[in-house]
Design a protein around this motif. Structure first.
Motif, short mmCIF file in Angstrom:
data_model
loop_
_atom_site.label_atom_id
_atom_site.label_comp_id
_atom_site.label_asym_id
_atom_site.label_seq_id
_atom_site.Cartn_x
_atom_site.Cartn_y
_atom_site.Cartn_z
N PHE A 46 0.83 -1.21 0.00
CA PHE A 46 0.00 0.00 0.00
C PHE A 46 0.87 1.27 0.00
CE2 PHE A 46 -3.65 -2.67 1.45
CZ PHE A 46 -4.49 -2.36 0.39
N LYS A 47 1.98 1.24 0.70
CA LYS A 47 2.89 2.39 0.68
C LYS A 47 3.45 2.59 -0.73
CE LYS A 47 4.23 2.19 5.51
NZ LYS A 47 5.26 1.81 6.48
N GLU A 48 3.78 1.50 -1.40
CA GLU A 48 4.28 1.58 -2.77
C GLU A 48 3.21 2.18 -3.69
OE1 GLU A 48 5.58 -1.51 -6.32
OE2 GLU A 48 5.88 -2.13 -4.24
N MET A 49 1.96 1.78 -3.48
CA MET A 49 0.88 2.32 -4.28
C MET A 49 0.68 3.81 -3.98
SD MET A 49 -1.71 -0.95 -4.04
CE MET A 49 -3.15 0.02 -4.34
N GLY A 50 0.78 4.19 -2.72
CA GLY A 50 0.66 5.60 -2.34
C GLY A 50 1.74 6.44 -3.00
N LYS A 51 2.96 5.92 -3.03
CA LYS A 51 4.06 6.63 -3.69
C LYS A 51 3.80 6.76 -5.19
CE LYS A 51 7.62 5.29 -0.39
NZ LYS A 51 8.80 4.44 -0.14
N ALA A 52 3.26 5.72 -5.78
CA ALA A 52 2.94 5.76 -7.21
C ALA A 52 1.88 6.83 -7.49
CB ALA A 52 2.46 4.40 -7.70
N MET A 53 0.83 6.86 -6.66
CA MET A 53 -0.22 7.88 -6.82
C MET A 53 0.37 9.28 -6.67
SD MET A 53 -3.35 6.56 -7.26
CE MET A 53 -4.49 7.75 -6.55
N LYS A 54 1.19 9.48 -5.66
CA LYS A 54 1.79 10.79 -5.42
C LYS A 54 2.66 11.21 -6.59
CE LYS A 54 4.57 13.31 -2.04
NZ LYS A 54 5.26 13.25 -0.75
N THR A 55 3.45 10.29 -7.11
CA THR A 55 4.34 10.60 -8.23
C THR A 55 3.53 10.99 -9.47
OG1 THR A 55 6.06 9.14 -7.38
CG2 THR A 55 6.17 9.69 -9.73
N ILE A 56 2.50 10.23 -9.77
CA ILE A 56 1.66 10.55 -10.93
C ILE A 56 1.03 11.92 -10.75
CG2 ILE A 56 -0.42 9.91 -12.23
CD1 ILE A 56 0.29 6.95 -11.51
N ASN A 57 0.49 12.18 -9.58
CA ASN A 57 -0.15 13.46 -9.29
C ASN A 57 0.86 14.60 -9.46
OD1 ASN A 57 -2.52 14.90 -8.52
ND2 ASN A 57 -1.67 15.12 -6.46
N GLN A 58 2.06 14.44 -8.93
CA GLN A 58 3.09 15.46 -9.06
C GLN A 58 3.45 15.70 -10.52
OE1 GLN A 58 6.11 13.77 -6.50
NE2 GLN A 58 5.48 15.02 -4.74
N GLN A 59 3.57 14.62 -11.27
CA GLN A 59 3.90 14.75 -12.69
C GLN A 59 2.81 15.53 -13.44
OE1 GLN A 59 6.60 13.88 -14.69
NE2 GLN A 59 7.61 13.61 -12.70
N LEU A 60 1.56 15.20 -13.15
CA LEU A 60 0.46 15.86 -13.85
C LEU A 60 0.34 17.33 -13.47
CD1 LEU A 60 -2.23 13.03 -13.79
CD2 LEU A 60 -0.88 13.84 -15.75
N LYS A 61 0.76 17.68 -12.27
CA LYS A 61 0.70 19.06 -11.83
C LYS A 61 1.93 19.87 -12.24
CE LYS A 61 -2.49 18.45 -8.01
NZ LYS A 61 -2.70 18.59 -6.56
N SER A 62 2.96 19.18 -12.68
CA SER A 62 4.18 19.88 -13.09
C SER A 62 3.94 20.55 -14.45
CB SER A 62 5.36 18.90 -13.19
OG SER A 62 5.24 18.10 -14.35
#
Length: 160
Positions: A46-62
């Motif tokens: 679940f932590k790995e999935m949370g990191k994946a979600m955060k990374t995608i979100n950061q990329q889309l907001k960049s």
């Protein structure tokens, strides 16, 4: 002679009883170790999935999202979604006394849990498909779908 036979019989009975008790103790400890290991692995996933979600979100907001990074992390979510229900074998809930937010409803409402897990599987696969197509504009909508499927499951099956 009778005393010796009784003593031997008593000794034999005690030895058998001790062996049974010891094997039960070992079995309980093995089950506790298995539950602990399963819970730990589940939490790491679940932590790995949370990191994946955060990374995608950061990329889309960049200002300049990196599609390969988004694809990689969307792949993590889609892969994990395939096996997520397997992370919850019976005997790995709060009844273990171990640190877990998994509620008993996961097992008592197994059909509902399976439906929520399927919703996550579908939404994460949609996110991956959109990422593979390179449709940056549509990715935010798909990411919201993944977040919503996570939240729907957490509301019913995760302790706060």
């Amino acid at each position: 002679m009778k005393t010796t036979c009784r003593s031997f019989s008593t000794f034999k009975a005690l030895a058998i009883s001790s062996a049974v008790i010891l094997s039960l103790h070992v079995s309980v400890n093995a089950n506790a170790t298995d539950a602990s290991s399963t819970i730990e692995t589940r939490q790491q996933n679940f932590k790995e999935m949370g990191k994946a979600m955060k990374t995608i979100n950061q990329q889309l907001k960049s200002g300049a999202p990196d599609l390969s990074v988004i694809q990689q992390h969307a792949g993590v979510l889609a892969d994990q979604a395939q096996v997520l229900p397997d992370w919850f074998p019976a005997g790995t809930g709060q009844e273990t006394g171990l640190d877990t937010d998994a509620l008993a409803e996961i097992w008592s409402q197994a059909d509902k849990f399976a439906d929520k897990a399927e919703g996550f599987k579908q939404s994460s696969q949609a996110l991956l498909n959109t990422a593979e197509k390179g449709d940056i504009a549509a990715l935010m909508g798909d990411l919201v779908g993944v977040k919503d499927s996570c939240s729907a499951c957490h509301k019913s099956f995760r302790a706060d």
